[in-house]
Design an enzyme around this catalytic site. Structure first.
Site, mmCIF file in Angstrom:
data_model
loop_
_atom_site.group_PDB
_atom_site.id
_atom_site.type_symbol
_atom_site.label_atom_id
_atom_site.label_comp_id
_atom_site.label_asym_id
_atom_site.label_seq_id
_atom_site.Cartn_x
_atom_site.Cartn_y
_atom_site.Cartn_z
ATOM 1 C CB CYS A 2 73.734 33.947 12.310
ATOM 2 S SG CYS A 2 74.827 33.975 13.747
ATOM 3 N N GLY A 28 71.874 39.892 12.559
ATOM 4 C CA GLY A 28 73.205 39.939 13.155
ATOM 5 C C GLY A 28 73.987 41.139 12.686
ATOM 6 C CG ASN A 101 70.470 31.057 12.392
ATOM 7 O OD1 ASN A 101 70.811 31.509 13.481
ATOM 8 N ND2 ASN A 101 69.211 31.016 11.999
ATOM 9 N N GLY A 102 72.441 29.032 14.442
ATOM 10 C CA GLY A 102 71.946 28.123 15.458
ATOM 11 C C GLY A 102 72.998 27.773 16.483
ATOM 12 C CE1 TYR A 257 64.030 42.376 19.097
ATOM 13 C CE2 TYR A 257 65.505 40.568 18.551
ATOM 14 C CZ TYR A 257 65.309 41.908 18.837
ATOM 15 O OH TYR A 257 66.378 42.759 18.872
#
Length: 505
Positions: A2, A28, A101-102, A257
């Site tokens: 995210c 996201g 995020n995570g 990525y």
């Protein structure tokens, strides 16, 4: 994976947060949300969709305030329902909203603990809601009418003691300020910056430095592993190393990525790390396949382009753009559900026959996860007239689940799991397969910051840096978060309405 952002400013932050989220949209595309605070009132808008689909003029006008946080989401935990869009909010104590995020790896224990000790009810399957409630529970224990930076850091130390996993988050406390924090291993990224205005200094947190650059802020540095950085509503900054024994083990997939090439994470340039990945791939070919017959090197857009260009340069082979990408199709790797990924590939890419006809083609991608996309692209190259199709991956074989916030929950869905490289080559239909060596991938990133001793490479090795991942945990993760599980949840729950609130704090 995210994207998060938080801003404490001297004027309205709604447009800046919106613009920052569009820059982080690659992290996201499932949902987006913004929460702002002004004069005792919290404003919140969140829903499924891209940033420009979620926020319209009426929403932006409602999002008033000089302080706010934002989030773009793709679903790892839970489902793609808008009920799990962020930021999440709890009204007690003080009124706290959080964007995260995570992934927490001890979410079940935390849920039980929160209910037993604080009678806190968790309404979704999202670990972000759990993280928010742990922070709220720690602040509740202060028992104070007004809190300061010391109180916040005391609460954060409690959060670090209770929460395990990989996470980066921003939490806004109504009328107080915003705190940004990062897990003790530094797995997930978060940076902060500042800018000077005629009204004073403004501060920003973001997942990637590119969001800071695009909004004309100056990058200060990364939030350190196990550190909390607090900006109060007046623009004063406070920092605390809450976990003295913290380590720096950033996720290497950010460089492979996820991150934009123009970002800098933990003092490592993403674009330069990808250039080095291409160089190392070329050296492997020169070493293991010196008499190669590659006529042209073609990237699978967009993430692999940098590595492919350097690979072509090192091998002295022509580089060509052989695929045209439809910019309006989201990134297939982070699409929820295998059926959607399958359907989108040919909508997303179209081959230029001229670049393939009667040539031995080396296709280059950043990685191979499930392999479905790779197989379809190889078939497209053959249909375009390629004599032979070789395939190179800038990353090693992905053989294990990721538990820190990347959507690789089921080992059986990974094409390289329990397979040799030759078996993967045969499955995707390539004439030859070239994988990056793990040591070379690590070196590609570490050259940018030699002080980093270890990266999180668990999806390649099965070794998890937090040291708390059992086979039972991985089995449960697979049952709850596989494509089949997500599809079932989405069909059972349907689409929830968007969430827009305005409340007095």
């Amino acid at each position: 994976m995210c994207g998060i952002i938080g801003i404490v400013a001297k004027s309205a932050v709604n447009q800046a947060i919106y613009d920052g989220l569009t820059v982080l949209q690659h992290r996201g595309q499932d949902a987006a949300g913004i929460a702002t605070y002004r004069k005792g009132k919290l404003k919140l808008r969140k829903s499924n969709g891209l940033v420009d689909q979620v926020f319209h003029t009426r929403h932006m006008l409602n999002l008033q305030g000089e302080m706010g946080i934002g989030h773009v989401r793709y679903p790892t935990a839970g489902c793609s329902s808008s009920a799990e869009a962020q930021p999440f909010y709890v009204n007690s104590p003080y009124g706290i909203s959080l964007a995260h995020n995570g992934n927490l790896t001890n979410i079940k224990e935390l849920k039980r603990e929160l209910f037993r000790s604080g009678l806190r009810h968790i309404n979704t399957e999202s670990d972000s809601e759990v993280l928010l409630n742990v922070f709220a529970d720690e602040l509740q224990q202060m028992g104070k009418f007004r809190i300061n930076s010391d109180d916040i850091f005391t609460a954060m130390k409690g959060v670090y003691q209770r929460c395990r996993g990989g996470y980066a988050a921003v939490a806004m406390i109504n009328g107080v300020g915003i705190v940004g924090f990062r897990d003790p291993n530094g797995i997930r990224p978060i940076v902060f910056g500042k800018r000077e205005t005629n009204k004073g200094t403004e501060y920003i947190f973001a997942s990637e430095s590119v969001a800071i650059d695009s909004l004309d802020f100056e990058l200060i540095r990364d939030v350190r592993p196990g550190e909390a950085v607090f900006i109060d509503k007046k623009g004063n900054i406070f920092t605390c190393q809450c976990v003295p024994e913290a380590k720096q083990n950033p996720c290497i997939f950010e460089y492979v990525y996820f991150a934009r090439p123009d970002s800098i994470i933990d003092d490592i340039s993403v674009v330069k790390s990808r250039m080095r990945m291409g160089e190392f791939l070329a050296r492997k070919i020169q070493r293991d396949w010196p008499d190669h017959d590659i006529d042209v090197i073609i990237p699978i857009p967009d993430t692999s382009r940098t590595a492919a260009m350097e690979m072509a340069h090192e091998l002295d082979v022509k580089y060509r753009e052989g695929f045209i990408k439809n910019r309006y199709i989201p990134r297939t790797f982070i699409m929820p559900g295998q059926s959607k990924r399958k359907k989108s590939v040919r909508q997303k890419l179209n081959a230029i026959d001229l670049e393939f006809k009667d040539k031995n083609v080396m296709l280059v991608d950043d990685s191979i996860v499930r392999g479905t996309t790779s197989g379809q692209i190889i078939q497209m190259a053959r249909e375009a007239g390629a004599k032979k199709v070789y395939f190179a991956s800038a990353a090693p074989p992905v053989r294990y689940q990721n538990v820190y916030g990347i959507d690789m929950p089921a080992a059986e869905e990974l094409i390289a799991h329990n397979r040799t490289e030759q078996e993967v080559c045969d499955l995707i239909g390539a004439d030859r397969m070239i994988y990056q060596e793990l040591d070379d991938l690590i070196e590609s990133a570490r050259i940018g910051n030699p002080e980093i001793a270890e990266f999180d490479v668990s999806c390649f090795t099965g070794k998890y840096v937090t040291g708390d991942i059992s086979q039972g945990y991985l089995n449960n993760l697979e049952k709850s978060r596989s494509d089949k599980a997500k599809q079932k949840r989405n069909s059972d729950e349907g689409d929830d309405p968007s969430d827009e609130i305005s409340m007095t704090a």
